[in-house]
Write an enzyme that holds these catalytic residues in place. Structure first.
Site, PDB file in Angstrom:
ATOM      1  N   LYS A  79       0.899  -1.382  -0.264  1.00 27.52           N
ATOM      2  CA  LYS A  79       0.047   0.482   0.052  1.00 27.52           C
ATOM      3  C   LYS A  79       1.273   1.220   0.096  1.00 27.52           C
ATOM      4  O   LYS A  79       1.501   1.409   0.759  1.00 27.52           O
ATOM      5  CB  LYS A  79      -0.695   0.023   1.148  1.00 27.52           C
ATOM      6  CG  LYS A  79      -2.173   1.184   0.973  1.00 27.52           C
ATOM      7  CD  LYS A  79      -2.647   0.988   2.335  1.00 27.52           C
ATOM      8  CE  LYS A  79      -3.921   2.372   2.849  1.00 27.52           C
ATOM      9  NZ  LYS A  79      -4.702   1.498   3.722  1.00 27.52           N
ATOM     10  N   SER A 158     -10.004   1.859   2.810  1.00 33.24           N
ATOM     11  CA  SER A 158      -9.231   2.694   1.751  1.00 33.24           C
ATOM     12  C   SER A 158      -7.983   1.694   1.003  1.00 33.24           C
ATOM     13  O   SER A 158      -7.559   2.126  -0.177  1.00 33.24           O
ATOM     14  CB  SER A 158      -8.345   3.561   2.581  1.00 33.24           C
ATOM     15  OG  SER A 158      -7.573   3.248   3.664  1.00 33.24           O
ATOM     16  N   SER A 182     -10.090  -0.535   6.677  1.00 31.25           N
ATOM     17  CA  SER A 182      -9.500  -0.132   5.324  1.00 31.25           C
ATOM     18  C   SER A 182      -8.501  -1.714   4.666  1.00 31.25           C
ATOM     19  O   SER A 182      -8.114  -1.661   3.779  1.00 31.25           O
ATOM     20  CB  SER A 182      -8.946   0.877   5.648  1.00 31.25           C
ATOM     21  OG  SER A 182      -9.283   2.123   5.606  1.00 31.25           O
TER      22      SER A 182
HETATM   23  N1  GLN Z   1     -13.725   4.078   5.737  1.00 33.24           N
HETATM   24  C1  GLN Z   1     -12.882   4.318   7.313  1.00 33.24           C
HETATM   25  C2  GLN Z   1     -12.505   5.361   6.968  1.00 33.24           C
HETATM   26  O1  GLN Z   1     -12.344   6.663   5.942  1.00 33.24           O
HETATM   27  C3  GLN Z   1     -11.894   3.650   7.465  1.00 33.24           C
HETATM   28  C4  GLN Z   1     -10.221   4.575   6.743  1.00 33.24           C
HETATM   29  C5  GLN Z   1      -8.631   2.963   6.808  1.00 33.24           C
HETATM   30  O2  GLN Z   1      -9.367   1.801   7.730  1.00 33.24           O
HETATM   31  N2  GLN Z   1      -8.308   4.315   6.802  1.00 33.24           N
HETATM   32  O3  GLN Z   1     -11.549   6.798   7.647  1.00 33.24           O
END
Ligand code: GLN
Length: 490
Positions: A79, A158, A182
């Site tokens: 990532k 994400s 995410s």
């Molecule tokens: N979808 C969540 C957010 O937008 C979690 C994101 C994540 O786990 N990095 O904050």
């Protein structure tokens, strides 16, 4: 493409050790498959072919000498939030364009020490804020799964690039970060296994910070065993991260396949949402039945503060993000926009460098931390967080692991939720609690919905008890016999 890329990490490392295939051969194949898929899937943000081939050749030399670690020779995708030395690391944001770290994140260093070979950086929602990988500065990532739907679907987010790359068999494992879901939500959307360990099990050092008290680096694997192998390599105490756990890392791989007989599985009533699609409820019930058949005892539990988790998360996470992102001022990293004076350089740089969702979070975060609102929002959210932790502590008096769905839907269409931030935030309803409490959690593919799209089940265990999580995950994997793959169209 030969069938080599379809192998799991545990299969391919066995073949590598037996010298039936070389790492250079694998890396060359993975690179060409990844590059061929890129125009359609848009999962990658950077390649470094020389680095990949050099690492693969070094692995082959070790393997030839009968040496090498548990992952020796296997190409892995990373990532774009993890610093990889000398390779573009942007968090999918314009503000970090051109940034090439001179250091390596602890997690990637550990993966390379275990023999992993760097394949590519993967796209993500900008600064890991999102649930659909649509906010990346390089455009949306496409899910290799289409099922019977028309048009392109998101891989979730994400960590969407890492999930897509693995689901499309372009690598043998990948990394993600899970701040509110995410890793687990994209795993659920792509039919892969996604894991976060206990908070502090994997080091945050060298990982671009989103919300430091919630950020959990973790792996995506094709199987539960693969994800255990990867988490094993990624875990361990790191003096460079003050929240890194000093505890010894247990043998996660040995926990895979261990009998779950007699384990008590908690089913939390608060997760049975009224608006939950019937198919998700069905796969959850099915999971309960599978574990019962494997000899588990099923217990009803209550996590009474669940409904406050999402609002608390969307205060704590932006608050920490607004503080962490203050460092992007045009002076130290990435791009700079000129201005008449220092303040306007800051303002111009941040206005041009951050996307809309990141700016929204910075504003929310600054607001909830400001004098006069701190007590009403931030402090209250922290109190809710303590209650959520207590909910889990109480539940674990009655059970050893908790089973829930991973996400409230299967993969959705690109563009279908991006106009409504609140609807997007609802994706995390089942996952944020484990981040707020810092407890281990994973998503395991459990079946397909009526559109032919994967659905995952989530297993949550006590802090430091990843082993039970992996044992239960493997039991679900066995019972589900999930071996569907997306039909290749890219
Ligand atoms: N979808 C969540 C957010 O937008 C979690 C994101 C994540 O786990 N990095 O904050």
């Amino acid at each position: 493409m030969s069938d080599l890329l379809k192998l799991s990490l545990s299969e391919v490392t066995t073949k590598l050790k037996a010298r039936e295939v070389s790492s250079v051969e694998l890396a060359t194949e993975a690179l060409s498959a990844a590059k061929a898929a890129q125009p359609a899937l848009n999962a990658f943000t950077a390649f470094d072919v020389d680095k990949t081939l050099a690492m693969a050749a070094a692995s082959d030399a070790k393997l030839a000498a009968g040496e090498g670690g548990a992952l020796e020779g296997a190409p892995l995708a990373i990532k774009d939030l993890f610093a990889v030395e000398g390779v573009s690391t942007t968090a999918s944001s314009n503000i970090l364009k051109g940034f090439e770290p001179t250091y390596e994140s602890t997690v990637t260093k550990s993966l390379w020490n275990a023999g992993g070979v760097f394949l590519a950086k993967t796209s993500m929602d900008e600064f890991a804020m999102g649930s659909s990988n649509e906010t990346a500065n390089t455009g949306p990532v496409v899910n290799p799964w289409k099922g019977t739907t028309d048009g392109n679907l998101t891989p979730g987010g994400s960590s969407g690039g890492s999930a897509s790359a693995l689901a499309a068999d372009l690598c043998f494992g990948s990394t993600g970060t899970d701040t509110g879901g995410s890793i687990r939500q994209p795993a659920s959307f792509t039919g892969t296994v996604g894991v976060k360990g206990t908070y502090g099990r994997t080091s945050r050092w060298g990982v671009v910070a989103f919300a430091s008290s919630l950020d959990h680096p973790g792996p995506f694997g094709k199987t539960v065993k693969d994800s255990a192998m990867l988490l094993q390599a990624m875990s361990g105490h790191d003096p460079k991260d003050s929240t890194s756990l000093p505890n010894a890392v247990p043998d996660f791989v040995a926990a895979v396949g261990k009998s779950v007989k007699g384990l008590r599985i908690g089913v939390p009533k608060e997760y049975r949402l009224d608006e939950m699609p019937e198919e998700i409820a069905k796969v959850w019930d099915q999971g309960v039945q599978w574990l019962k058949a494997a000899g588990c005892e099923i217990v009803d539990i209550s996590l009474p503060h669940t409904k406050y988790a999402l609002p608390a998360y969307y205060i704590v996470a932006p608050a920490e993000a607004s503080s962490n992102l203050a460092r992007y001022d045009g002076m130290r990293f990435g791009v700079r926009q000129d201005g008449e004076d220092l303040t306007s350089v800051y303002e111009n740089t941040r206005a041009a460098g951050f996307g809309e969702e990141v700016q929204r979070r910075i504003m929310i975060g600054t607001y909830v931390l400001s004098a006069g609102y701190y007590d009403a929002y931030y402090l209250r959210a922290q109190k809710v967080r303590t209650r959520i932790l207590q909910d889990f502590d109480n539940a674990y008096q009655k059970c050893d692991a908790i089973l829930t769905p991973s996400a409230p839907s299967s993969a959705f269409g690109i563009g279908t939720k991006s106009d409504d931030p609140i609807e997007m935030y609802l994706n995390d309803v089942f996952t944020v609690t484990a981040n707020l409490a810092g407890v281990p959690a994973m998503s395991v593919p459990a079946g397909l919905d009526s559109s032919g799209l994967p659905l995952g089940l989530q297993i949550i265990t006590k802090a430091l008890d990843e082993e039970t999580m992996f044992s239960v995950g493997a039991a679900i994997e066995d019972a589900a016999g999930f071996n569907a793959k997306p039909e290749k169209w890219w």
